[in-house]
Design a protein around this motif. Structure first.
Motif, PDB file in Angstrom:
ATOM      1  N   VAL A  66      11.735   7.654 -13.396  1.00 35.66           N
ATOM      2  CA  VAL A  66      13.027   8.205 -12.977  1.00 35.66           C
ATOM      3  C   VAL A  66      13.852   7.180 -12.190  1.00 35.66           C
ATOM      4  N   ARG A  67      13.199   6.448 -11.284  1.00 27.30           N
ATOM      5  CA  ARG A  67      13.923   5.558 -10.372  1.00 27.30           C
ATOM      6  C   ARG A  67      13.915   4.097 -10.830  1.00 27.30           C
ATOM      7  N   GLY A  68      12.936   3.751 -11.689  1.00 25.38           N
ATOM      8  CA  GLY A  68      12.764   2.354 -12.058  1.00 25.38           C
ATOM      9  C   GLY A  68      11.630   1.734 -11.267  1.00 25.38           C
ATOM     10  N   VAL A  69      11.024   0.697 -11.821  1.00 29.81           N
ATOM     11  CA  VAL A  69       9.886   0.045 -11.167  1.00 29.81           C
ATOM     12  C   VAL A  69      10.326  -0.617  -9.867  1.00 29.81           C
ATOM     13  N   SER A  70      11.374  -1.411  -9.916  1.00 26.49           N
ATOM     14  CA  SER A  70      11.784  -2.188  -8.740  1.00 26.49           C
ATOM     15  C   SER A  70      12.269  -1.298  -7.599  1.00 26.49           C
ATOM     16  N   SER A  71      12.791  -0.124  -7.918  1.00 21.72           N
ATOM     17  CA  SER A  71      13.340   0.762  -6.879  1.00 21.72           C
ATOM     18  C   SER A  71      12.297   1.693  -6.285  1.00 21.72           C
ATOM     19  N   THR A  72      11.096   1.679  -6.830  1.00 24.25           N
ATOM     20  CA  THR A  72      10.029   2.547  -6.324  1.00 24.25           C
ATOM     21  C   THR A  72       9.168   1.777  -5.331  1.00 24.25           C
ATOM     22  N   THR A  73       9.029   2.307  -4.137  1.00 26.42           N
ATOM     23  CA  THR A  73       8.231   1.647  -3.100  1.00 26.42           C
ATOM     24  C   THR A  73       6.846   2.278  -2.999  1.00 26.42           C
ATOM     25  N   LEU A  74       5.916   1.532  -2.428  1.00 31.86           N
ATOM     26  CA  LEU A  74       4.567   2.057  -2.233  1.00 31.86           C
ATOM     27  C   LEU A  74       4.577   3.234  -1.254  1.00 31.86           C
ATOM     28  N   ASP A  75       5.462   3.196  -0.275  1.00 35.41           N
ATOM     29  CA  ASP A  75       5.558   4.320   0.666  1.00 35.41           C
ATOM     30  C   ASP A  75       5.993   5.596  -0.057  1.00 35.41           C
ATOM     31  N   GLU A  76       6.902   5.464  -1.022  1.00 40.40           N
ATOM     32  CA  GLU A  76       7.337   6.623  -1.800  1.00 40.40           C
ATOM     33  C   GLU A  76       6.196   7.146  -2.665  1.00 40.40           C
ATOM     34  N   VAL A  77       5.422   6.251  -3.235  1.00 40.48           N
ATOM     35  CA  VAL A  77       4.267   6.659  -4.041  1.00 40.48           C
ATOM     36  C   VAL A  77       3.257   7.379  -3.167  1.00 40.48           C
ATOM     37  N   ARG A  78       3.020   6.833  -1.988  1.00 45.59           N
ATOM     38  CA  ARG A  78       2.065   7.448  -1.067  1.00 45.59           C
ATOM     39  C   ARG A  78       2.508   8.863  -0.704  1.00 45.59           C
ATOM     40  N   ALA A  79       3.788   9.034  -0.423  1.00 45.50           N
ATOM     41  CA  ALA A  79       4.296  10.361  -0.062  1.00 45.50           C
ATOM     42  C   ALA A  79       4.211  11.325  -1.237  1.00 45.50           C
ATOM     43  N   ALA A  80       4.580  10.850  -2.424  1.00 46.55           N
ATOM     44  CA  ALA A  80       4.581  11.720  -3.607  1.00 46.55           C
ATOM     45  C   ALA A  80       3.176  12.114  -4.037  1.00 46.55           C
ATOM     46  N   SER A  81       2.208  11.261  -3.762  1.00 50.00           N
ATOM     47  CA  SER A  81       0.823  11.549  -4.161  1.00 50.00           C
ATOM     48  C   SER A  81       0.012  12.176  -3.031  1.00 50.00           C
ATOM     49  N   ALA A  82       0.651  12.380  -1.871  1.00 54.62           N
ATOM     50  CA  ALA A  82      -0.018  12.980  -0.705  1.00 54.62           C
ATOM     51  C   ALA A  82      -1.293  12.221  -0.351  1.00 54.62           C
ATOM     52  N   THR A  83      -1.177  10.903  -0.297  1.00 50.49           N
ATOM     53  CA  THR A  83      -2.315  10.060   0.075  1.00 50.49           C
ATOM     54  C   THR A  83      -1.959   9.226   1.290  1.00 50.49           C
ATOM     55  N   SER A  84      -2.977   8.786   1.988  1.00 49.13           N
ATOM     56  CA  SER A  84      -2.760   7.925   3.148  1.00 49.13           C
ATOM     57  C   SER A  84      -2.589   6.485   2.699  1.00 49.13           C
ATOM     58  N   LYS A  85      -2.121   5.647   3.624  1.00 52.22           N
ATOM     59  CA  LYS A  85      -1.954   4.229   3.309  1.00 52.22           C
ATOM     60  C   LYS A  85      -3.307   3.598   2.970  1.00 52.22           C
ATOM     61  N   SER A  86      -4.341   3.983   3.701  1.00 53.35           N
ATOM     62  CA  SER A  86      -5.668   3.410   3.447  1.00 53.35           C
ATOM     63  C   SER A  86      -6.192   3.839   2.081  1.00 53.35           C
ATOM     64  N   GLN A  87      -5.939   5.080   1.689  1.00 58.39           N
ATOM     65  CA  GLN A  87      -6.363   5.537   0.362  1.00 58.39           C
ATOM     66  C   GLN A  87      -5.663   4.753  -0.735  1.00 58.39           C
ATOM     67  N   LEU A  88      -4.347   4.577  -0.584  1.00 54.68           N
ATOM     68  CA  LEU A  88      -3.592   3.859  -1.612  1.00 54.68           C
ATOM     69  C   LEU A  88      -4.092   2.425  -1.745  1.00 54.68           C
ATOM     70  N   TYR A  89      -4.244   1.725  -0.599  1.00 53.02           N
ATOM     71  CA  TYR A  89      -4.669   0.331  -0.660  1.00 53.02           C
ATOM     72  C   TYR A  89      -6.142   0.180  -1.012  1.00 53.02           C
ATOM     73  N   ASN A  90      -6.900   1.235  -0.874  1.00 57.70           N
ATOM     74  CA  ASN A  90      -8.296   1.186  -1.316  1.00 57.70           C
ATOM     75  C   ASN A  90      -8.373   1.079  -2.835  1.00 57.70           C
ATOM     76  N   HIS A  91      -7.375   1.644  -3.519  1.00 59.68           N
ATOM     77  CA  HIS A  91      -7.367   1.619  -4.989  1.00 59.68           C
ATOM     78  C   HIS A  91      -6.484   0.511  -5.549  1.00 59.68           C
ATOM     79  N   PHE A  92      -5.435   0.147  -4.830  1.00 60.83           N
ATOM     80  CA  PHE A  92      -4.496  -0.852  -5.334  1.00 60.83           C
ATOM     81  C   PHE A  92      -4.128  -1.818  -4.219  1.00 60.83           C
TER      82      PHE A  92
END
Length: 209
Positions: A34-60
């Protein structure tokens, strides 16, 4: 079925870990579509997936890894859908039904976001060789599904022997992706319909009478 490796694969993942990873990738895929790759931030992904920063960086470890996972997820979804649509293709009417289904699906969003793979390809192909190769492999597999259907038409003698299924498949794919792009910019699937219909008219010229 030929295609990229499964996007959920990961060494030593528990069932819960795999579910978390999947949730992150699916959220990222939707945002990037919807927003494009470059316009999507990791913080937005974290919020949309209801995950913590440590969870996100544990996988990526970084956004590049996440984008590659999104490419693989979308490739799996596309190939599963197109395999179901094209595996029994053996008539021109079947091609028309395939065209109608693609246009109808895109019409539901007024063509707004284009092809889920094509939209990513436009942003990452010149920046990430791994992602580019995964995208190229998927488009090739998609073309091969169309080509196989055209060859079945040839075997059934509904498509002329002098037709080139490979070239016709490439032409249909080019019309499809170009149609997606024009529909995306116009927010109108009419452009997609016209592009595909012209490609189908070219196939029609090779039908046996």
């Amino acid at each position: 079925m030929t295609g990229p490796e499964n996007s959920e694969q990961g060494p030593g993942l528990t069932r819960r870990g795999a579910a978390t990873r999947r949730r992150i990738v699916e959220a990222a895929a939707e945002l990037m579509y919807v927003r494009g790759v470059s316009s999507t931030t990791l913080d937005e992904v974290r919020a949309a997936s209801a995950t913590s920063k440590s969870q996100l960086y544990n996988h990526f470890a970084d956004k590049e890894q996440l984008v590659r996972a999104v490419v693989l997820l979308r490739a799996e979804e596309i190939m599963e859908r197109e395999h179901a649509a094209l595996q029994n293709l053996r008539s021109f009417n079947g091609l028309v039904r395939w065209r109608d289904a693609l246009v109808q699906r895109n019409a539901l969003q007024k063509g707004a976001y284009g092809c889920v793979l094509g939209s990513i390809a436009g942003e990452v192909s010149d920046q990430d060789e791994v992602a580019r190769m995964a995208l190229a492999k998927t488009f090739e597999a998609w073309e091969q599904l169309i080509e196989a259907g055209l060859r079945r038409m040839q075997d059934a003698r509904t498509l002329a022997a002098d037709a080139d299924p490979q070239k016709l498949a490439i032409g249909l794919m080019a019309a499809l992706q170009g149609g997606y792009l024009l529909a995306q910019t116009a927010h109108d699937v009419t452009h997609m319909e016209i592009a595909l219909d012209m490609a189908l008219d070219h196939v029609r010229a090779y039908l046996s009478t």
